[in-house]
Design a protein around this motif. Sequence first.
Motif, short mmCIF file in Angstrom:
data_model
loop_
_atom_site.label_atom_id
_atom_site.label_comp_id
_atom_site.label_asym_id
_atom_site.label_seq_id
_atom_site.Cartn_x
_atom_site.Cartn_y
_atom_site.Cartn_z
N PRO B 58 19.76 46.25 30.10
CA PRO B 58 18.98 46.97 31.12
C PRO B 58 19.50 48.36 31.46
O PRO B 58 18.72 49.26 31.73
CB PRO B 58 19.05 46.04 32.34
N VAL B 59 20.82 48.56 31.36
CA VAL B 59 21.38 49.86 31.75
C VAL B 59 20.84 50.97 30.83
O VAL B 59 20.77 52.14 31.22
CB VAL B 59 22.92 49.82 31.75
N ASN B 175 32.95 47.28 35.56
CA ASN B 175 32.79 48.00 36.83
C ASN B 175 34.14 48.27 37.47
O ASN B 175 35.14 47.67 37.10
CB ASN B 175 31.82 47.29 37.77
N ILE B 176 34.12 49.21 38.40
CA ILE B 176 35.35 49.62 39.06
C ILE B 176 35.39 48.99 40.43
O ILE B 176 34.41 49.04 41.17
CB ILE B 176 35.39 51.15 39.26
N ASP B 177 36.54 48.39 40.77
CA ASP B 177 36.72 47.84 42.12
C ASP B 177 35.63 46.84 42.49
O ASP B 177 35.26 46.74 43.66
CB ASP B 177 36.71 48.97 43.16
N ASP B 178 35.08 46.12 41.55
CA ASP B 178 34.04 45.11 41.81
C ASP B 178 32.76 45.68 42.38
O ASP B 178 31.90 44.95 42.83
CB ASP B 178 34.55 44.03 42.78
N SER B 179 32.62 46.98 42.44
CA SER B 179 31.42 47.49 43.11
C SER B 179 30.67 48.51 42.26
O SER B 179 29.54 48.29 41.85
CB SER B 179 31.79 48.12 44.45
N LYS B 180 31.33 49.59 41.94
CA LYS B 180 30.63 50.67 41.24
C LYS B 180 30.44 50.30 39.77
O LYS B 180 31.40 50.26 39.01
CB LYS B 180 31.45 51.95 41.31
N VAL B 181 29.23 50.09 39.37
CA VAL B 181 28.98 49.75 37.97
C VAL B 181 29.26 50.97 37.11
O VAL B 181 28.80 52.06 37.40
CB VAL B 181 27.53 49.29 37.75
N LEU B 182 30.06 50.78 36.10
CA LEU B 182 30.46 51.93 35.31
C LEU B 182 29.63 52.11 34.04
O LEU B 182 29.37 53.22 33.63
CB LEU B 182 31.93 51.80 34.94
N GLY B 183 29.24 51.03 33.44
CA GLY B 183 28.44 51.22 32.23
C GLY B 183 28.75 50.19 31.17
O GLY B 183 29.13 49.08 31.50
N LEU B 184 28.59 50.58 29.94
CA LEU B 184 28.87 49.61 28.90
C LEU B 184 29.40 50.26 27.63
O LEU B 184 29.26 51.46 27.43
CB LEU B 184 27.65 48.74 28.60
N ILE B 185 30.02 49.43 26.83
CA ILE B 185 30.53 49.86 25.53
C ILE B 185 29.74 49.11 24.48
O ILE B 185 29.56 47.90 24.59
CB ILE B 185 32.03 49.51 25.40
N LEU B 186 29.25 49.83 23.52
CA LEU B 186 28.35 49.23 22.54
C LEU B 186 28.78 49.72 21.14
O LEU B 186 29.07 50.89 20.97
CB LEU B 186 26.96 49.71 22.91
N ILE B 187 28.85 48.81 20.21
CA ILE B 187 29.22 49.21 18.85
C ILE B 187 28.15 48.75 17.88
O ILE B 187 27.74 47.59 17.90
CB ILE B 187 30.58 48.60 18.42
#
Lengths: 119, 210
Positions: B58-59, B175-187
Motif C-alpha cells: 500500500p505504501v 518504523n521509528i519509535d513505534d510511531s513514525k512509519v518510515l517506509g520499506l525496502i524492496l529488492i
Amino acid sequence: MKILIVDDSTFSQKTTIKALKTIYPDATYETADDGIEGIQLYGTFLPDYVFMDLLMPNMNGQEAIVHLLEKFPEAKIIVLSADVQAAVREEVLAAGAIKFINKPINADKLGEIKQLIEG
Amino acid sequence: MLTTIQEDILKELYNVFVGEAANLLSEILQKRIVLSVPKVTLLSLHELNPVEQENLTPVLNGTILSTSLKFGSVFSGRAEFIFPTEQIKYVTALCLGEEYTLEDEESTFNDEDFDVVKELGNIILNSIMGGMGSLLEMKLEYDVPQIVLHSAGEYGRTLFNSEESNLLLLYVNFNIDDSKVLGLILIKFSLESIEFLIQKVDEISRDLNE
C-alpha cells in the motif's frame, strides 16, 4: 592537521567532518564531490589524510585511489564506504588505502581512526 | 512458485540482512527501529489483477521517494529504499540533529533532504546486498545510487508495467519509535538471478536435512 573528505553526499561529508571534529577539533577540513575533484584538490590542499567514499559519479573511489597514489604516492587514504563486502575491502587495501571503515562512523570507529593516526 | 521451505529460508535470510541494516539506521538516527515480519513473494506481475496490485504494498500508492541501487551482472537486480514523502523532513531533521517542527512538514523538499535520504538508502541497501553477496559467495558490482521522486501511484504503475514479468520481491516495513512509519525496502531480481538464488536456498535446505 589537514583532512580531505571525498564523497558525493553533502550529508555524508558533514557527518564525517562532525564526527572527526570530536577527535580533531583543530584540523582543517576540505571536501570534494567525486574522485576527479578529490585528486585536483589534493594537489593544492596537500592533506595529511584523505577519507574516500567508493560509490561516486564521474570517478569512483577505487579509481581515485589508484590515480591519486600514482600522482601522490605519499597520500594516506582511508576508505569510508557503505559497501560491506569483504572482497571490496581487500581490493581497496590492495590498491593502497591504509584503512577501510564502514559507514556510518561511530565512537568505536573514531577510536580506530585515532589509533591509526596517532599510532 | 516458491515452496514453503524456500520461502521460509529466504524470509529468514532477508530478516538477518535487514536486521543488520536496521542496526545501522538506528545508529544514524539515534532511534529505535521496529521492523515488520519480512515478506517474500515471487510474482508474475502481469497476472496480478488491479486489486492484488494495490494490496501488494500500500505504501507504493502514495507520493514516494526511492533510492535505488542497481546490482549485476551475473546476479542482477535492483534494491530500493522507499520512503513516503511526508516522512522526509522528519528523517532529515533526525539525521542532521535538528529540531523537527510542523513548519518543516509543510515546507517543500530541498537538495539537502534528497541527499540525506539517498545516503541513508545507500548505507541500508549496501548492508542488505552485502549480506546477499556473502550468502551467494560472490562480489556484487553496484551502480551509483539513484534517487527518484514518484508522484502518487506512479511507482506502482512503473513496477507493474515493468518488462521483467517475473520478480522476486523481498520487502519489509519499518518504523521509528513505534510511531513514525518510515517506509520499506524492496529488492527485485531478474529471472536468472531468482533461479540462482533459489538454487542457493535449496542447497541450504539440503544441508539442514543432512
